[in-house]
Design an enzyme around this catalytic site. Structure first.
Site, mmCIF file in Angstrom:
data_model
loop_
_atom_site.group_PDB
_atom_site.id
_atom_site.type_symbol
_atom_site.label_atom_id
_atom_site.label_comp_id
_atom_site.label_asym_id
_atom_site.label_seq_id
_atom_site.Cartn_x
_atom_site.Cartn_y
_atom_site.Cartn_z
ATOM 1 N N GLU A 17 0.817 -1.219 0.000
ATOM 2 C CA GLU A 17 0.000 0.000 0.000
ATOM 3 C C GLU A 17 0.846 1.262 0.000
ATOM 4 O O GLU A 17 0.492 2.265 -0.623
ATOM 5 C CB GLU A 17 -0.953 -0.003 1.190
ATOM 6 C CG GLU A 17 -2.095 -1.006 1.071
ATOM 7 C CD GLU A 17 -1.683 -2.447 1.313
ATOM 8 O OE1 GLU A 17 -0.539 -2.685 1.756
ATOM 9 O OE2 GLU A 17 -2.508 -3.342 1.046
ATOM 10 N N HIS A 59 -11.406 -5.735 8.402
ATOM 11 C CA HIS A 59 -12.207 -5.578 7.191
ATOM 12 C C HIS A 59 -13.498 -4.792 7.469
ATOM 13 O O HIS A 59 -14.414 -4.813 6.655
ATOM 14 C CB HIS A 59 -12.595 -6.943 6.610
ATOM 15 C CG HIS A 59 -11.434 -7.729 6.062
ATOM 16 N ND1 HIS A 59 -10.497 -8.317 6.853
ATOM 17 C CD2 HIS A 59 -11.083 -8.019 4.784
ATOM 18 C CE1 HIS A 59 -9.616 -8.966 6.093
ATOM 19 N NE2 HIS A 59 -9.946 -8.796 4.837
#
Ligand SMILES: Cc1ncc(C[n+]2csc(CCOP(=O)(O)OP(=O)(O)O)c2C)c(N)n1
Ligand SMILES: [Mg+2]
Lengths: 327, 360
Positions: free
Chosen positions: A60, A129
């Site tokens: 990322e 998540h």
């Protein structure tokens, strides 16, 4: 008009942005052949090629860091972070580089980067998540932070985010990806409301309820229930968290005298805290009750079997409304 | 990069079940130990297939399958001494098995009744880590601790091919190298990071990355439990003897979907899977055991029965896992009392008690 899910509306918005501006490119993990884990980028690599719809290595910080260089080179990168909990490896690049570059270069090299992040809970997922990290980003000067609540807004707002010369963190309420609405897929963004303005999505005179993203639907449902009891909620979809459209909320609170702020993110130092402080300053003499907040707790996001107890729901919104009215 | 792992692939048992020799690596196992490895592989696969079925039935929120990677996990896990410590990702069910973590404890995580599942100290195995690569630095730190305690144990750290792109993993390599930490980096190269093939992460074979960091790297046939055991034994021994880290690349294949939420037909061809089925880690050991007379029909049948019984117990156990008490989410946020948590917990409990018998 076409009945479209939010995921498909964002897909259509990305497609239009790619068509309209050759400098727009997409980058992220699994966004190519797979079309993203939520299929938001479905078909885009096939139609625009691997040079513009880029499956990145699994990193990322790499995704956002290279987006900075691409932006310096005149591109408009739209990066996807696969899930809310995975943005943190990129946090350094976002906060120390993306956010500050325009100021440091005296406006010479703006950072027209869009960082798309599916966020929030309610889908029964494993750890990392289901989180709502928006306050970290709204806290950082130089970043704009917006979140659509429905397919129509999503279609416009994603294109507006890409067109904006500032970096925009675009939070997509993942549990609403499958919500449907009639979307005019030919609509132009020049006529659309600014994405940095809030919108009253249901007028009412009893209590103002400010919310955004996944909670808008929840609050609208609460308003329907409240109406049956004769309580009229004025539901405001904030849409933008930075800038925060305080004037729209203040005008509403001057009418209702009461404000409840609802978000999934923890209430401690969350968007509700900021809004409560500002509304207290600006509308002190109009307030009939303290500003109340409904949101997540000061706990890690719990395992999924407990998420219904963690997430604000219709009952918790109505409970806060009752408490505001009881003052 | 070659699809078969190339000549550098260390192998002791061919896909056809033929025992071969390698100049640098070997294991000398009793028939009992060999049968033990077979039993491990079969039971781990059964845990995996049961869990997948339970997910389909709605009993688990998600499951990350380890099918195809059992030899890499069991072989490396069985190389560990009790005092060694393992840092897993989310797919190391075979390692958990060798560390004595009950399969039901794994299921409790994927069912969503806990974010943890077991006591890391009791099993010398850290909790699963979902954020890609984070655990590699923890492993190095733990190994640095062992070094400072004059403990001649070692750490093994698991991660995937995709993870090798993360900054944290590369930082872990640097720390381990400069401090000569007693850690074995065990990379299961299963060829895929969700939908992205290995080429998206690297231009050179992963084991060769170690060169640049200044420690040895080896590539082992990850579907050969004997070779994995031998290579891991050697790397652990080197770590214990003060020779520092080793990178092991276990060359294997993710035979299942990434997780039960994934649909691999969107991004890979069925022919690859068929080719890898011929390299199945369990089948080759079975053939070897049978041909060499180290196991007979009764043994294989007994393992089947055991797997069946375990599966039944696992299903019942999973369905019987209670949901945690709602207020338990406030437990252990801190190790000492915290005013905000106490206040929120009290409000939460008051709010919930208002529903009992009341109805809203
Ligand atoms: C920091 C971070 N980014 C993204 C993800 C989402 N994600 C989960 S698994 C995965 C692929 C991992 O591939 P690899 O390291 O090869 O391990 P494998 O799943 O193949 O065992 C991704 C991208 C994540 N968990 N953490
Ligand atoms: Mg992999």
């Amino acid at each position: 008009m076409a009945v479209t899910t939010m995921a498909k509306a964002i897909n259509a918005g990305l497609r239009k942005a790619l068509e309209d501006d050759p400098k727009v490119l997409l980058m992220g993990e699994d966004i190519g052949k797979l079309g993203g884990v939520f299929r938001v980028t479905d078909g885009l690599q096939k139609d625009f090629g691997e040079a513009r719809v880029i499956d990145s290595p699994l990193a990322e910080s790499g995704i956002v860091g290279t987006a900075v260089g691409l932006a310096m080179r005149g591109f408009r990168p739209v990066v996807e972070i696969q899930f809310d909990g995975f943005v943190f490896p990129a946090f350094d690049q976002i906060v120390t580089q993306v956010a500050k570059h325009n100021a440091r270069s005296s406006g010479r090299t703006p950072m027209p980067i869009t960082i798309r992040i599916p966020y929030g809970g309610g889908i029964g997922a494993v750890e990392h998540h289901s989180e709502s990290p928006e306050a970290y980003f709204a806290h950082t000067a130089g970043l704009r932070v917006i979140s659509p609540s429905n397919p129509v807004d999503a279609f416009a707002m994603v294109r507006q985010a890409i067109a904006c010369n500032d970096p925009v963190v675009f939070f997509e309420p993942k549990r609403r990806y499958w919500d449907k609405a009639d979307v005019d897929l030919t609509a132009d963004i020049t006529s659309a409301t600014s994405p940095f303005e809030a919108r009253i999505v249901r007028p009412g005179g009893s209590v103002t309820v400010a919310c955004y993203g996944p909670m808008v639907r929840t609050c609208l449902e609460a308003a329907t229930v409240a109406a049956a009891d004769g309580t009229e909620l004025e539901v405001i979809d904030l849409r933008s968290l930075s800038p925060l459209d305080v004037p729209t909320v203040a005008a509403s609170v001057r009418r209702t005298g009461r404000l409840v702020v609802v978000h999934e993110a923890p209430v401690f130092l969350g968007m509700g805290a900021e809004l409560a402080a500002r509304i207290t300053e600006e509308c002190f003499y109009s307030l009939e009750a303290p500003v109340l907040r409904v949101g997540g707790y000061h706990t890690p996001y719990p395992p999924s079997r407990l998420e219904e107890d963690y997430l604000p729901d219709l009952d918790r919104v109505l409970d806060a409304v009752d408490r505001a009215l009881a003052f | 990069m070659t699809a078969d792992g190339g000549p550098e692939l260390i192998q002791l048992l061919t896909p056809e079940g033929e025992r071969v020799h390698h100049p640098d690596y070997d294991v000398d196992l009793t028939p009992d130990q060999l049968r033990g490895l077979y039993r491990d592989l079969v039971l781990v696969r059964r845990v995996d297939s049961e869990a997948t079925a339970l997910q389909r039935q709605g009993e688990l929120g998600l499951w990350a399958q380890c099918i195809g990677q059992e030899a890499a996990q069991v072989g490396s896990g069985r190389a560990l001494a009790p005092g060694d410590f393992a840092f897993p990702t989310y797919r190391e069910h075979g390692v958990a098995w060798t560390r004595g973590v009950a399969p039901l404890q794994l299921l409790s995580l994927f069912r969503g009744v806990t974010n943890g599942g077991w006591d890391p100290q009791a099993h010398n195995m850290a909790l699963y880590t979902i954020v890609i690569g984070d655990q590699t630095l923890h492993a190095v730190g733990y190994a640095m601790g062992m070094q400072r305690d004059d403990d001649d144990s070692a750490v093994i750290c698991y991660f995937g091919d995709g993870a090798t792109s993360q900054g944290d993993v590369n930082e872990a390599f640097v720390f381990a190298a400069v401090y000569n930490a007693p850690v074995v980096f065990f990379c299961q190269n299963n060829q895929w990071a969700i939908s992205e093939p290995l080429e998206r992460q690297t231009r050179i074979p992963l084991y060769r990355r170690a060169d640049g960091f200044g420690f040895p790297g080896v590539r082992v046939d990850g579907n050969d439990v004997l070779a994995v055991l031998a290579v891991t034994n050697a790397a652990l021994a080197a770590a214990r003897e003060g020779q520092g880290p080793t990178l092991i690349e276990a060359f294997t294949y993710r035979m299942g979907a990434h997780t039960t939420s994934d649909d691999p037909t969107r991004y890979r061809v069925a022919a690859d899977l068929e080719a890898w089925k011929l390299k199945d880690p369990i089948e080759r050991l079975k053939v070897y055991l049978a041909r060499s007379g180290k196991a007979d029909h009764d043994f294989f049948a007994a393992v089947e029965v055991e797997a069946q019984e375990m599966a039944v117990a696992l299903r019942d156990g999973c369905r019987g896992l209670p949901d945690p008490a709602p207020a338990s989410m406030f437990d252990h946020v801190y190790s000492e009392p915290h005013l905000l948590v106490q206040t929120e917990r009290a409000a939460f409990e008051t709010y919930h008690s208002s529903f009992v018998g009341g109805g809203h």
